[in-house]
Design an enzyme around this catalytic site. Structure first.
Site, short mmCIF file in Angstrom:
data_model
loop_
_atom_site.label_atom_id
_atom_site.label_comp_id
_atom_site.label_asym_id
_atom_site.label_seq_id
_atom_site.Cartn_x
_atom_site.Cartn_y
_atom_site.Cartn_z
CD GLU A 247 -7.72 -4.58 -9.37
OE1 GLU A 247 -7.82 -4.85 -8.19
OE2 GLU A 247 -7.62 -3.64 -9.77
CD GLU A 497 -10.47 -1.13 -11.91
OE1 GLU A 497 -9.53 -0.81 -10.94
OE2 GLU A 497 -11.09 -2.06 -11.64
#
Length: 766
Positions: A247, A497
């Protein structure tokens, strides 16, 4: 040199028998964000600022415990591990000082993962940069390197840190994610990705801070890769890939006006400063700002508040001992002053903002910056550096490229960066459920469609009814996958994810054992994964010490599929005897086109020794925490029926579609192949015993023969359906046992049910 156990062919994964591999994965483990010594979950303040003297040896779990966890995950049908580690774990003591003890522990865990047959890819994990900025990832010395003082973050609200929050139990849920838009993360990510362009005075050891941070981070990742290769028995056998960074975030790069909240900033919660207000707070000035809450349709303004640091600065003081870590800071980068004031953004003498558009354009080209521009320039500069470091050790490594979350991917198609060994690895969460901590069966929102401007008004993005919500999730994931292909080229897509919060409805499930909401949410996410055309996923998350009181022990999150306060889904412990198997693994209608003879010759009974071992391990006995009785006395199965689900393992030819109808317990698979399955390479499917007990299952196939057996595979027990079919388009349907979702049974009932399974299989208890 041995061939790759897993290789990429176009947009599919292939095994050594040229079958398409579908990766069914899990993140291991959430505990890896936290040190073992001191044992410091995010709700504890003790020794928090002693960040240099920590150890992560024992993460994600000890060697002794690894067998328990790997056996459990194997039995649940997982084939892929996203192996979570943090930069802090390897380089916490200071720049260039690697923790070789942690590395050797990691190698031992990877060897065990190899024994269990897992595919593993390595995730250099971060959330809002570091534990010391409210998340996980980078070591504490990086905070000092950029000139910030972490001890001043509470007063200046440069970061909301759970460890330093006055009452950890009242730490606002999901507020940690807003740290991306607070001072510490805005400064650090700007420096990490674009320091040379926007912070040219930030020179340390003769390098701009961008190169200093990136070089150390990439070198740490390369060092781990080198040690894994030197181990001699892991390369290509278990570690099949390396992810770029979890991220990534742009910081301030591209903000057109730092005096306002940008329209693209969708997450606001609690006191929500503009970037300019965050700068003022960081220099000790008081600011009145808007406060926000998160509602069903997103964030809404709830009021205003005054934040007053009382003169304390988030920047290191002038008298800070800058020799501690051995670096030499350039005299032009002064301590005790805001770095943005030193670059002319504002005048501290009268608190005047001078350059509100400082980050709006690329200083090199004078082009306007948006997130897509950031990704293609600065993120890709980093990605290439990371790729070169890993491929210098593993020339044919599979590289999982993770661009900024939900942003437009980099334009790599038909360029030199269009690497055939690259995987697009996006993330997806149902934001409404994640933020509201509630599964709303009545409506949800097409967030990705809104971000891409597909609706004239947000009201048109609302999807009404559970069927529409499920289809909306599937369509969002499909759109993300297609966008990856359009921009990055023809590569596999793995959602690295995706997950759900378990502490829904004020922890109602923990008080009652009723996980029906969690089961519905988890099933909806898997319905989307199975229907979107992706090549696999890794669910977030498996945490070994999750409990009902503190969740994953990190920032109040509670997404782990395992909890020590819950029961595990009962599973048949060993293969059923041949008499039972013959009735359960073949069609009884010999004239039916779907009839096939069972080819199972597994006659292993349940032995007393196996039974004793199984009952004595935590896989069937309940480990309990010190969770208060009101949220710990009614354990349930944690919606396991929704994530322990059938899936293709290896498919002859190519998968056309597959899916599991949980409500009706029906699994379907469609495939296409030029030649039929060979004797030694059939199509293989994971069939969980809970849904598909062999004495109560029916199978229909378009051609060929099949068998169902519980096998000891790579040190783990799994039930597989193996199918020898003809060439062309083929289909398979498996009907199992319908069960109520989210059920709650007493522990005594569970034990009785287990013993009854043993009696049916003919085992004898000594």
């Amino acid at each position: 040199m041995a061939p790759l156990r897993l290789r990429i062919e176009g947009r599919t994964f292939r095994d050594t028998k040229n079958r398409e591999v579908t990766l069914r994965g899990i993140n291991v483990a959430g505990d890896s964000k936290l040190p073992t010594s001191p044992d410091l979950p995010s709700n504890k303040p003790d020794h928090f600022y002693e960040g240099d003297d920590v150890s992560f040896v024992g993460r994600p779990f000890s060697i002794d415990e690894a067998h328990i966890h790997f056996t459990r995950l194997k039995r649940w049908g997982y084939t892929l591990l996203r192996y979570v580690f943090t930069w802090e774990a390897i380089e916490h003591a200071g720049p260039g000082k690697y923790d070789e003890d942690w590395i050797q522990h990691t190698i031992k865990v990877l060897r065990l993962a190899k024994d269990y047959g897992f595919y593993v890819f390595i995730d250099p994990h971060q959330d809002v940069w570091s534990r010391f900025t409210g998340g996980s990832g980078a070591p504490m010395w990086t905070i000092y390197a950029v000139g910030l003082n972490p001890r001043a973050f509470p007063s200046t609200e440069a970061a909301w840190v759970h460890n330093t929050y006055p009452n950890p139990a009242e730490y606002p849920k999901m507020i940690w994610a807003t740290n991306y838009t607070r001072l510490a993360c805005q400064v650090i990510f700007t420096m990490f990705f674009a320091g040379k362009d926007f912070v040219p005075k930030a020179i340390i050891d003769g390098k701009n801070i961008q190169d200093y941070l990136q070089d150390h981070f990439v070198a740490a990742c390369r060092h781990l890769a080198l040690r894994v290769r030197e181990a001699g028995d892991l390369e290509k056998e278990v570690v099949i890939g390396w992810e770029s960074m979890n991220e990534p975030n742009r910081g301030l790069v591209g903000l057109q006006d730092i005096s306002i909240i940008p329209s693209e900033q969708k997450l606001q919660k609690g006191p929500s400063p503009t970037a300019w207000q965050a700068i003022l707070l960081g220099s000790g000035r008081s600011c009145e700002m808007d406060t926000w809450e998160f509602g069903g349709l997103g964030p809404y303004k709830s009021g205003t508040t005054l934040v007053d640091p009382k003169g304390e600065m988030a920047w290191l003081p002038v008298d800070y001992d800058d020799t501690k870590y051995g670096w030499k800071r350039d005299p032009g980068w002064r301590l005790g002053e805001c770095v943005w004031a030193q670059h002319g953004l504002w005048d501290p003498s009268n608190d005047t903002l001078l350059k509100k558009d400082y980050f709006a354009k690329d200083p090199e080209s004078d082009r306007r910056i948006d997130y897509e521009y950031f990704t293609n320039k600065w993120f890709m500069q980093y990605y290439r550096k990371h790729r070169e470091a890993i491929t210098s050790i593993y020339p044919d490594a599979i590289l999982f490229c993770q661009p900024p979350v939900l942003e437009v991917p980099p334009s790599l198609k038909d360029t030199k960066d269009d690497d055939p060994n690259m995987v697009f690895s996006p993330h997806f969460y149902d934001g409404v459920t994640l933020m509201m901590k509630k599964w709303n069966r009545y409506w949800n929102v097409d967030v990705f469609g809104l971000l891409r401007g597909r609706y004239l008004s947000p009201v048109f993005a609302i999807k009404v009814g559970e069927t529409a919500i499920r289809n909306c999730f599937r369509d969002q994931l499909s759109a993300i996958r297609r966008e990856g292909t359009d921009y990055m080229g023809n590569h596999p897509c793995v959602f690295t994810e995706i997950g759900i919060p378990y502490d829904m409805d004020d922890k109602y499930a923990y008080k009652t054992g009723d996980y029906s909401s969690q089961s519905s949410a988890m099933d909806a996410n898997h319905f989307a994964l199975e229907g979107c055309g992706a090549n696999g996923y890794s669910l977030w998350v498996y945490s070994t010490m999750n409990n009902h009181e503190w969740g994953d022990l990190w920032n109040g999150e509670d997404l782990s599929i395992f909890s020590i306060d819950d029961k595990l889904l009962p599973l048949t412990p060993s293969p059923i005897d041949s008499k039972s198997a013959s009735a359960s693994t073949a069609s009884v209608d010999r004239s039916s086109p779907s009839y096939s003879e069972s080819r199972s010759n597994n006659n292993s009974p349940v032995s007393p020794r196996d039974l004793k071992q199984t009952l004595s391990t935590p896989s069937l006995s309940l480990l309990r925490s010190n969770t208060p009785a009101d949220i710990g006395s009614n354990p349930g199965y944690r919606a396991a029926e929704a994530y322990v689900r059938p899936s293709p393992i290896a498919t002859v030819g190519s998968v056309l579609s597959y899916g599991f109808d949980l409500r009706n317990c029906i699994f379907t698979l469609a495939l296409e192949c030029e030649d039929g399955a060979s004797e030694d390479a059939p199509t293989e499917i994971f069939l969980p015993e809970y849904h598909f007990p062999r004495d109560n299952v029916s199978v229909e196939v378009s051609s060929g023969s099949w068998t169902i057996s519980v096998d000891h595979v790579d040190d783990g027990m799994i039930q597989r359906l193996r199918w020898w079919h003809d060439g062309g388009k083929q289909s398979l349907t498996v009907q199992g046992v319908k069960r109520r979702q989210g059920m709650s049974l007493g522990q005594e009932e569970e034990a009785q049910g287990y013993l009854e399974q043993c009696r049916q299989s003919g085992c004898t208890v000594m």
